[in-house]
Motif scaffolding. Sequence first.
Motif, PDB file in Angstrom:
ATOM      1  N   PRO A  30      -1.288 -34.630 -24.703  1.00 39.85           N
ATOM      2  CA  PRO A  30      -2.623 -35.138 -24.366  1.00 39.85           C
ATOM      3  C   PRO A  30      -2.792 -36.639 -24.542  1.00 39.85           C
ATOM      4  O   PRO A  30      -3.728 -37.225 -24.003  1.00 39.85           O
ATOM      5  CB  PRO A  30      -3.535 -34.377 -25.325  1.00 39.85           C
ATOM      6  CG  PRO A  30      -2.661 -34.091 -26.517  1.00 39.85           C
ATOM      7  CD  PRO A  30      -1.284 -33.850 -25.958  1.00 39.85           C
ATOM      8  N   ASP A  31      -1.901 -37.300 -25.300  1.00 42.75           N
ATOM      9  CA  ASP A  31      -2.156 -38.681 -25.683  1.00 42.75           C
ATOM     10  C   ASP A  31      -1.133 -39.692 -25.194  1.00 42.75           C
ATOM     11  O   ASP A  31      -1.457 -40.864 -24.996  1.00 42.75           O
ATOM     12  CB  ASP A  31      -2.243 -38.788 -27.213  1.00 42.75           C
ATOM     13  CG  ASP A  31      -3.360 -37.944 -27.793  1.00 42.75           C
ATOM     14  OD1 ASP A  31      -4.433 -37.900 -27.168  1.00 42.75           O
ATOM     15  OD2 ASP A  31      -3.144 -37.321 -28.846  1.00 42.75           O
ATOM     16  N   VAL A  32       0.111 -39.306 -25.007  1.00 41.02           N
ATOM     17  CA  VAL A  32       1.180 -40.240 -24.658  1.00 41.02           C
ATOM     18  C   VAL A  32       1.419 -40.211 -23.153  1.00 41.02           C
ATOM     19  O   VAL A  32       1.484 -39.146 -22.547  1.00 41.02           O
ATOM     20  CB  VAL A  32       2.489 -39.890 -25.404  1.00 41.02           C
ATOM     21  CG1 VAL A  32       3.593 -40.867 -25.016  1.00 41.02           C
ATOM     22  CG2 VAL A  32       2.253 -39.899 -26.906  1.00 41.02           C
ATOM     23  N   SER A  33       1.555 -41.406 -22.554  1.00 43.84           N
ATOM     24  CA  SER A  33       1.776 -41.485 -21.116  1.00 43.84           C
ATOM     25  C   SER A  33       2.659 -42.678 -20.787  1.00 43.84           C
ATOM     26  O   SER A  33       2.744 -43.647 -21.545  1.00 43.84           O
ATOM     27  CB  SER A  33       0.448 -41.589 -20.352  1.00 43.84           C
ATOM     28  OG  SER A  33      -0.232 -42.782 -20.693  1.00 43.84           O
ATOM     29  N   LEU A  72       4.415 -47.983 -21.652  1.00 43.99           N
ATOM     30  CA  LEU A  72       4.214 -46.805 -22.482  1.00 43.99           C
ATOM     31  C   LEU A  72       2.894 -46.942 -23.218  1.00 43.99           C
ATOM     32  O   LEU A  72       2.607 -47.999 -23.798  1.00 43.99           O
ATOM     33  CB  LEU A  72       5.356 -46.665 -23.492  1.00 43.99           C
ATOM     34  CG  LEU A  72       5.195 -45.573 -24.564  1.00 43.99           C
ATOM     35  CD1 LEU A  72       5.269 -44.190 -23.942  1.00 43.99           C
ATOM     36  CD2 LEU A  72       6.263 -45.727 -25.654  1.00 43.99           C
ATOM     37  N   HIS A  73       2.107 -45.887 -23.196  1.00 44.58           N
ATOM     38  CA  HIS A  73       0.790 -45.893 -23.829  1.00 44.58           C
ATOM     39  C   HIS A  73       0.727 -44.727 -24.820  1.00 44.58           C
ATOM     40  O   HIS A  73       1.025 -43.586 -24.467  1.00 44.58           O
ATOM     41  CB  HIS A  73      -0.305 -45.737 -22.768  1.00 44.58           C
ATOM     42  CG  HIS A  73      -1.692 -45.705 -23.330  1.00 44.58           C
ATOM     43  ND1 HIS A  73      -2.408 -46.842 -23.627  1.00 44.58           N
ATOM     44  CD2 HIS A  73      -2.489 -44.662 -23.668  1.00 44.58           C
ATOM     45  CE1 HIS A  73      -3.590 -46.513 -24.110  1.00 44.58           C
ATOM     46  NE2 HIS A  73      -3.665 -45.197 -24.145  1.00 44.58           N
ATOM     47  N   ALA A  74       0.367 -45.024 -26.083  1.00 52.09           N
ATOM     48  CA  ALA A  74       0.341 -43.982 -27.107  1.00 52.09           C
ATOM     49  C   ALA A  74      -0.656 -44.360 -28.195  1.00 52.09           C
ATOM     50  O   ALA A  74      -0.912 -45.549 -28.431  1.00 52.09           O
ATOM     51  CB  ALA A  74       1.731 -43.787 -27.721  1.00 52.09           C
TER      52      ALA A  74
END
Length: 298
Positions: A30-33, A72-74
């Motif tokens: 749900p959170d890392v993309s 990277l987004h987290a």
Amino acid sequence: FPTDFEGTPHAHDAVGSLRASFGGTVRYGPDVSVGFELDVMDGQIYGDESFHGGGGASQPMVDQLFVPEFFLHAPMGFGELTVGRMRSNWGLGILESGGERDDEILADEGAGDFVDRMLYTFRPLRLFIDGDAADALLLSLAVDRVVADDRARRDAGDVVRRGVISARWVRPGRELGVLGIWRHTVRGDGALTTGAHLDIYGRLSRPLGSYTLQVEAEVAAVLGQTEDVLHGDDLAAVDVAQFGFAGRLRLDPPGDGALLFFDFCAAFPSVAHLFISIIVRAMALPHGLIKYLEAEDV
């Protein structure tokens, strides 16, 4: 087409260009993309080269491969961390323009400001209050190395490092933001430029009958020193002080339909004229027919 009032030829009457790109987002839980965008073709496909200014200005569509975004987004701590290459956008784009906006149909998304960035964002009000008001204030901290923008390019030997801090307050129908940047540039020839950039952006929208009226405004200042100025045959260090203003008045109908823009911008002292444009766009959906009309008065 002519390039000035005397009719100086531009070496060709018409050119055509093509840009093909693809991108997307891959999510892990749900959170890392991971977000990405890749330009595989971008350049001129017909027409003669332009030699205006003493050099060829065309960009042949040969070996064109560019990565505008890959990051990277987290979540991290009480905020979110984004690391990688991305577009740099702010307000109406006086200082930071990634080359695209959601409301800019037919915009040239191939140009813009691209950076390798480590970005940390957080909402400090969540530590004290709950509800929607807790998300109103967003603080951002970033360190950048510029890939390309309107002042420098890494592939030309320029090395640009920046520190960025911003604060945005967003509520329904209104937004206010402050952006600060410290920029350190070393040209390929060794010329040094340092400076502080400050930008304030605001947006206000109100219903006007069945329409929505939106007003945007942005003011910016650049203060610093540069050696990237020729004095005779030598580079000379000079102080820099530039100021700019941009505004937009926008009228949106309910649903999809005609959009009316009135744009205004000015810069001092480097730009001695004012630029005003009126843009009318109409969209016919779901058939995807886009009619575009732009009138400019300089």
